[in-house]
Design a protein around this motif. Sequence first.
Motif, PDB file in Angstrom:
ATOM      1  N   LEU A 204      61.838  50.368  15.479  1.00 42.05           N
ATOM      2  CA  LEU A 204      62.447  50.106  16.785  1.00 42.05           C
ATOM      3  C   LEU A 204      61.817  48.850  17.390  1.00 42.05           C
ATOM      4  O   LEU A 204      60.595  48.705  17.404  1.00 42.05           O
ATOM      5  CB  LEU A 204      62.229  51.294  17.719  1.00 42.05           C
ATOM      6  N   TYR A 205      62.650  47.953  17.897  1.00 39.84           N
ATOM      7  CA  TYR A 205      62.179  46.731  18.545  1.00 39.84           C
ATOM      8  C   TYR A 205      61.978  46.983  20.038  1.00 39.84           C
ATOM      9  O   TYR A 205      62.797  47.644  20.690  1.00 39.84           O
ATOM     10  CB  TYR A 205      63.186  45.594  18.365  1.00 39.84           C
ATOM     11  N   TYR A 206      60.887  46.418  20.555  1.00 41.44           N
ATOM     12  CA  TYR A 206      60.560  46.534  21.972  1.00 41.44           C
ATOM     13  C   TYR A 206      60.480  45.133  22.566  1.00 41.44           C
ATOM     14  O   TYR A 206      59.836  44.249  21.998  1.00 41.44           O
ATOM     15  CB  TYR A 206      59.210  47.224  22.173  1.00 41.44           C
ATOM     16  N   LEU A 207      61.115  44.935  23.704  1.00 41.18           N
ATOM     17  CA  LEU A 207      61.000  43.693  24.459  1.00 41.18           C
ATOM     18  C   LEU A 207      60.403  44.082  25.813  1.00 41.18           C
ATOM     19  O   LEU A 207      61.073  44.659  26.662  1.00 41.18           O
ATOM     20  CB  LEU A 207      62.365  43.025  24.624  1.00 41.18           C
ATOM     21  N   ILE A 208      59.116  43.789  25.971  1.00 45.80           N
ATOM     22  CA  ILE A 208      58.383  44.128  27.183  1.00 45.80           C
ATOM     23  C   ILE A 208      58.244  42.851  28.015  1.00 45.80           C
ATOM     24  O   ILE A 208      58.085  41.763  27.458  1.00 45.80           O
ATOM     25  CB  ILE A 208      57.030  44.766  26.813  1.00 45.80           C
ATOM     26  N   TYR A 209      58.353  42.972  29.336  1.00 47.04           N
ATOM     27  CA  TYR A 209      58.414  41.759  30.153  1.00 47.04           C
ATOM     28  C   TYR A 209      57.977  42.022  31.586  1.00 47.04           C
ATOM     29  O   TYR A 209      57.933  43.183  32.042  1.00 47.04           O
ATOM     30  CB  TYR A 209      59.829  41.176  30.132  1.00 47.04           C
ATOM     31  N   ALA A 210      57.664  40.943  32.294  1.00 44.88           N
ATOM     32  CA  ALA A 210      57.368  41.024  33.720  1.00 44.88           C
ATOM     33  C   ALA A 210      58.687  41.089  34.483  1.00 44.88           C
ATOM     34  O   ALA A 210      59.550  40.224  34.329  1.00 44.88           O
ATOM     35  CB  ALA A 210      56.558  39.808  34.165  1.00 44.88           C
ATOM     36  N   SER A 211      58.834  42.136  35.286  1.00 48.17           N
ATOM     37  CA  SER A 211      60.070  42.360  36.036  1.00 48.17           C
ATOM     38  C   SER A 211      59.787  42.309  37.530  1.00 48.17           C
ATOM     39  O   SER A 211      58.639  42.459  37.962  1.00 48.17           O
ATOM     40  CB  SER A 211      60.670  43.721  35.664  1.00 48.17           C
ATOM     41  N   ARG A 212      60.857  42.109  38.296  1.00 40.33           N
ATOM     42  CA  ARG A 212      60.663  42.090  39.751  1.00 40.33           C
ATOM     43  C   ARG A 212      61.931  42.544  40.446  1.00 40.33           C
ATOM     44  O   ARG A 212      62.980  41.923  40.285  1.00 40.33           O
ATOM     45  CB  ARG A 212      60.258  40.698  40.229  1.00 40.33           C
ATOM     46  N   ASP A 213      61.833  43.625  41.183  1.00 36.43           N
ATOM     47  CA  ASP A 213      62.897  44.100  42.056  1.00 36.43           C
ATOM     48  C   ASP A 213      62.431  43.863  43.481  1.00 36.43           C
ATOM     49  O   ASP A 213      61.630  44.622  44.022  1.00 36.43           O
ATOM     50  CB  ASP A 213      63.176  45.583  41.805  1.00 36.43           C
ATOM     51  N   LYS A 214      62.915  42.785  44.091  1.00 35.77           N
ATOM     52  CA  LYS A 214      62.418  42.379  45.398  1.00 35.77           C
ATOM     53  C   LYS A 214      62.695  43.416  46.477  1.00 35.77           C
ATOM     54  O   LYS A 214      62.008  43.442  47.501  1.00 35.77           O
ATOM     55  CB  LYS A 214      63.034  41.038  45.786  1.00 35.77           C
ATOM     56  N   ALA A 215      63.692  44.283  46.263  1.00 35.67           N
ATOM     57  CA  ALA A 215      63.998  45.311  47.251  1.00 35.67           C
ATOM     58  C   ALA A 215      62.929  46.400  47.277  1.00 35.67           C
ATOM     59  O   ALA A 215      62.778  47.113  48.271  1.00 35.67           O
ATOM     60  CB  ALA A 215      65.358  45.936  46.946  1.00 35.67           C
ATOM     61  N   ILE A 216      62.176  46.522  46.169  1.00 33.03           N
ATOM     62  CA  ILE A 216      61.148  47.552  46.071  1.00 33.03           C
ATOM     63  C   ILE A 216      59.758  46.969  46.287  1.00 33.03           C
ATOM     64  O   ILE A 216      58.929  47.528  47.002  1.00 33.03           O
ATOM     65  CB  ILE A 216      61.215  48.239  44.690  1.00 33.03           C
ATOM     66  N   ASP A 217      59.497  45.820  45.665  1.00 27.87           N
ATOM     67  CA  ASP A 217      58.146  45.253  45.670  1.00 27.87           C
ATOM     68  C   ASP A 217      58.268  43.752  45.425  1.00 27.87           C
ATOM     69  O   ASP A 217      58.941  43.339  44.475  1.00 27.87           O
ATOM     70  CB  ASP A 217      57.318  45.912  44.572  1.00 27.87           C
ATOM     71  N   PRO A 218      57.632  42.921  46.228  1.00 26.13           N
ATOM     72  CA  PRO A 218      57.702  41.468  45.981  1.00 26.13           C
ATOM     73  C   PRO A 218      56.910  41.029  44.755  1.00 26.13           C
ATOM     74  O   PRO A 218      57.090  39.907  44.282  1.00 26.13           O
ATOM     75  CB  PRO A 218      57.113  40.868  47.258  1.00 26.13           C
TER      76      PRO A 218
END
Length: 310
Positions: A204-218
């Motif tokens: 199984l391939y995994y693509l892990i990354y830095a995410s940002r949901d500005k509505a929840i957390d800046p």
Amino acid sequence: MQGTTFAYQGNPLVRTEFTADPAPLVVDDTLYLYVGHDEAAGGQMFNITEWLAYSTKDMREWTAHGPIMKPTDFDWAARDAWASQVHEKDGRFWFYTAVEHDPAQGSTGKAIGVAVADNPLGPYRDAKGSALVRNEDTDGPHHWDDIDPTVWTEDDGQSWLIWGNGNCYFAPLADDMISFSGPIRTIDLPDFEEGPWVFRRDGLYYLIYASRDKAIDPDERISYATSSAITGPWTWRGEVTGSAANSFTIHPGVAQFRDEWYLFYHVGTLRIGDQAGGLGRRAVAIERLQFDVNGMIVPLEQTDEGILRP
């Protein structure tokens, strides 16, 4: 500092330098860790001056090898030792990294360069003589969208480059590892910000990354997606961990070493002398990465104990 051996005492890993954007590489019985050297002063946002390397054979005793390269070792680059990854292929070590292009050399903004060496610690030299990806090569939302390269090589020898900020780009690398053999495309990932990293476990391939949901957390968090193929389609699987302490950014690097999986990231909690940690003075930390019976990543807590926890 070079050649100094030190013991892992919990997080952060390195206590004598500010380190950011960790990129692990396992070669035989050794794990190498490449980082950017954060040297921002006062209220300065970023000043990442060179790339440092560390190594370990047991995750407990580490050796500092000092700088392996600086941005201006690329004749076409001006500054900024941003996130990188070293990738081994056919006995050579390919250093993919993001720098600021020298405007006098025909481009502006962030660009991706490639250096190469015959062993993990170098010496590294510019493998292409120009940028692999320039700001003008992608239709991004800003002039720093071409950053944070990660590399994956398939069992058949085909290598892929994935990178980006705002947009997540991917393209097949040619056999020479310094050009593309196909078009640049994008991957649609929820809340993708930057810092992609690819690995495979049990097919199984995994693509892990830095995410940002500005509505929840800046601030950035770490999320991931999975796929049955490196070319996708990718299925979003949720968050791995929340935002880093005292740092807007967080940057994942993943490695399997001695039958255990590890997540490397950075935080802003280290103080060195009169310099407190923060956005431009980050410090690498490590946690064990665990998976459930379905292969999904178990969300983890960021701790001071790190891998010292039983």
